[in-house]
Design an enzyme around this catalytic site. Structure first.
Site, PDB file in Angstrom:
ATOM      1  N   ASP A 135      15.885  23.253  22.511  1.00  0.00           N
ATOM      2  CA  ASP A 135      16.181  24.630  22.148  1.00  0.00           C
ATOM      3  C   ASP A 135      16.391  25.416  23.436  1.00  0.00           C
ATOM      4  OD1 ASP A 135      16.169  27.277  21.328  1.00  0.00           O
ATOM      5  OD2 ASP A 135      14.598  26.985  19.817  1.00  0.00           O
ATOM      6  N   HIS A 136      17.606  25.912  23.641  1.00  0.00           N
ATOM      7  CA  HIS A 136      17.928  26.585  24.903  1.00  0.00           C
ATOM      8  C   HIS A 136      17.197  27.917  25.045  1.00  0.00           C
ATOM      9  CE1 HIS A 136      20.160  26.271  28.512  1.00  0.00           C
ATOM     10  NE2 HIS A 136      21.166  25.563  28.007  1.00  0.00           N
ATOM     11  N   ARG A 137      16.538  28.379  23.985  1.00  0.00           N
ATOM     12  CA  ARG A 137      15.774  29.622  24.100  1.00  0.00           C
ATOM     13  C   ARG A 137      14.466  29.430  24.851  1.00  0.00           C
ATOM     14  NH1 ARG A 137      15.465  31.104  17.847  1.00  0.00           N
ATOM     15  NH2 ARG A 137      14.939  28.869  17.875  1.00  0.00           N
ATOM     16  N   CYS A 142      13.867  27.118  27.331  1.00  0.00           N
ATOM     17  CA  CYS A 142      14.017  26.718  28.728  1.00  0.00           C
ATOM     18  C   CYS A 142      15.479  26.590  29.087  1.00  0.00           C
ATOM     19  CB  CYS A 142      13.293  25.396  29.006  1.00  0.00           C
ATOM     20  SG  CYS A 142      14.082  23.956  28.231  1.00  0.00           S
TER      21      CYS A 142
END
Length: 470
Positions: free
Chosen positions: A440-442, A444
């Site tokens: 999940d790019h949110r 890291c």
């Protein structure tokens, strides 16, 4: 969950199975009408969206009625069966093998024994989801729906219209079903619900809509009313071409819902790397040659995962979108993908970070066996913080897996196969595996995700790296 339906018997309802489950499908009845049941005796086997479980009855007595046929779905809170308790059970006739699903009329229960039976609860309807003492409450006496419906229609399960619709609100399983009927100008009073006590299910509405479309006409309306002027709802291409439709329910439906939600809510990204697993395979061979329980490969990979998560804790987290916060966990509940005859399930190894390779091997084996036998409880399939997906067992090298919502990452492991590899400056045949990390790019950026995956690859290539964290 259970309450006194009158002065003689207790009604046992489908209990809240926890973890957001709202319905269950009856797989197999374990008792017949007229059977004597004991406290905590399993009476029905149901399949939820997460597992197949046996539901025990919290009362002792004689079964006087069952609600729902095998294969039908019941919402949580719908009646499962009624049980005559106390002195009332002693006056019941023996079970008639030809009675089928009809209710047996119990004798009136009197005296303190009946009152005590009503007040008591076993506290053990499902493992991990105990019952509480249910307050006795009075029910309104309703007319026999089965008799009145049969007299009015001759058909059930939402397949025909009633001759004399009742006034007032029509019992519908959910507002979504009511909206579906309203959008298609379908009068719910014209349907006979196939659910408990005439409850109208989504399947009833969809059947009526399909029947109207098949006849090239509009949906049914009450006699004496003008029909809608709009054209009937379009029929899908699959229906026009005679395609086969399979309902998304049970495990398949739960997987579909969860994966769709993950795709909608999580901005995921994937990175991957090839690693030389020759030394890891040699280390496992040496461990198993030393005696004691055999160590599985997935257990070694899990141990590597927990060590990597200790170094990169950002990936052992979840996003609270409502609060706009990242919640980082101080424990690792490791899920692992397991393919069963009922579909894909993800059992969870609790506190994987606190287990060594032997303990992880034993727990993986226990959960896998329970998953294939359909014995996992809902609690064993939820609460994971990170997932390990060993899709190499299917003979594939790589994948871009969908994150197991609401987790933040998943490690994928492909098959380990001999390949040409440059080792110590020379070309050699080595055991090579492809590793992938979907995150999940949110929670890291790519640097953290790349660092995690590189550390995992280093441990696969040089298992001695793990000695630094043991």
């Amino acid at each position: 969950m259970a309450h006194a339906s009158d002065g003689r018997s207790l009604e046992f309802k489908l209990p809240d199975l926890g973890e957001g489950l709202t319905e269950a499908e009856i797989v197999r009845w374990l008792v017949e009408v007229g059977d004597v049941v004991a406290v905590d005796q399993p009476v029905v086997e149901v399949e939820t969206a997460k597992a197949m479980v046996e539901v025990p009855c919290p009362y002792e007595g004689v079964v006087t009625a069952r609600f729902g046929e095998e294969g039908s779905e019941l919402p949580v809170g719908a009646p499962l069966l009624t049980v005559a308790v106390g002195e009332g059970a002693a006056g019941l006739p023996a079970r008639d093998s030809g009675a089928g699903g009809e209710a047996v009329e119990p004798a009136r229960a009197e005296g303190p024994a009946a009152g005590q039976a009503k007040a008591g609860g076993s506290g053990n309807v499902l493992v991990g989801y105990g019952t509480s003492e249910a307050p006795a409450r009075r029910r309104r006496v309703r007319p026999d729906r089965q008799t009145s419906t049969a007299a009015a229609t001759g058909q059930v399960n939402g397949r025909a219209r009633t001759a004399d619709p009742v006034d007032g609100p029509v019992p519908v399983i959910s507002p979504l079903v009511r909206r579906l009927a309203r959008q298609n100008d379908l009068d719910l009073r014209e349907l006979s619900g196939s659910g408990p006590e005439g409850l109208i299910l989504r399947a009833d509405v969809e059947y009526a809509l399909r029947a109207a479309a098949a006849h090239g006409g509009r949906t049914a309306v009450r006699e004496g009313q003008a029909g809608p002027t709009e054209a009937p709802a379009p029929v899908s291409s699959a229906a026009r071409s005679g395609g086969v439709r399979t309902p998304l329910k049970g495990v398949r439906g739960a997987v579909a819902d969860k994966l769709s939600r993950s795709r909608r809510e999580i901005p995921d990204a994937t990175c991957w790397v090839d690693a030389d697993a020759t030394e890891l395979m040699r280390a496992r061979t040496a461990m198993n040659a030393a005696g004691g329980p055999k160590i599985s490969l997935v257990a070694l990979l899990a141990r590597i995962c927990t060590a990597a998560l200790a170094r990169f804790p950002e990936l052992n987290s979840t996003v609270d979108a409502e609060a706009r916060e990242v919640v980082r966990f101080d424990h690792v509940h490791l899920g692992f993908a397991a393919q069963t005859d009922r579909g894909l399930v993800v059992p969870v190894v609790r506190d994987a970070h606190a287990r060594d390779a032997e303990a992880l091997t034993a727990e993986f084996a226990r959960l896998t066996e329970a998953a294939r036998a359909g014995r996992l409880t809902p609690g064993a399939l939820t609460g994971g913080t990170f997932t390990l997906n060993n899709y190499g067992v299917f003979g594939v090298d790589g994948s871009t897996p969908i994150i197991n919502h609401p987790e933040a990452a998943m490690l994928g492991v492909g098959r380990i196969v001999p390949k040409p590899w440059v080792h110590e400056g020379e070309l050699a045949v080595r055991q090579v595996v492809q590793l992938s990390l979907t995150f999940d790019h949110r929670v890291c950026d790519g640097g953290t995700a790349g660092g995690f995956l590189r550390y995992v690859a280093d441990c696969v290539e040089q298992p001695a790296v793990l000695l630094r964290t043991l």
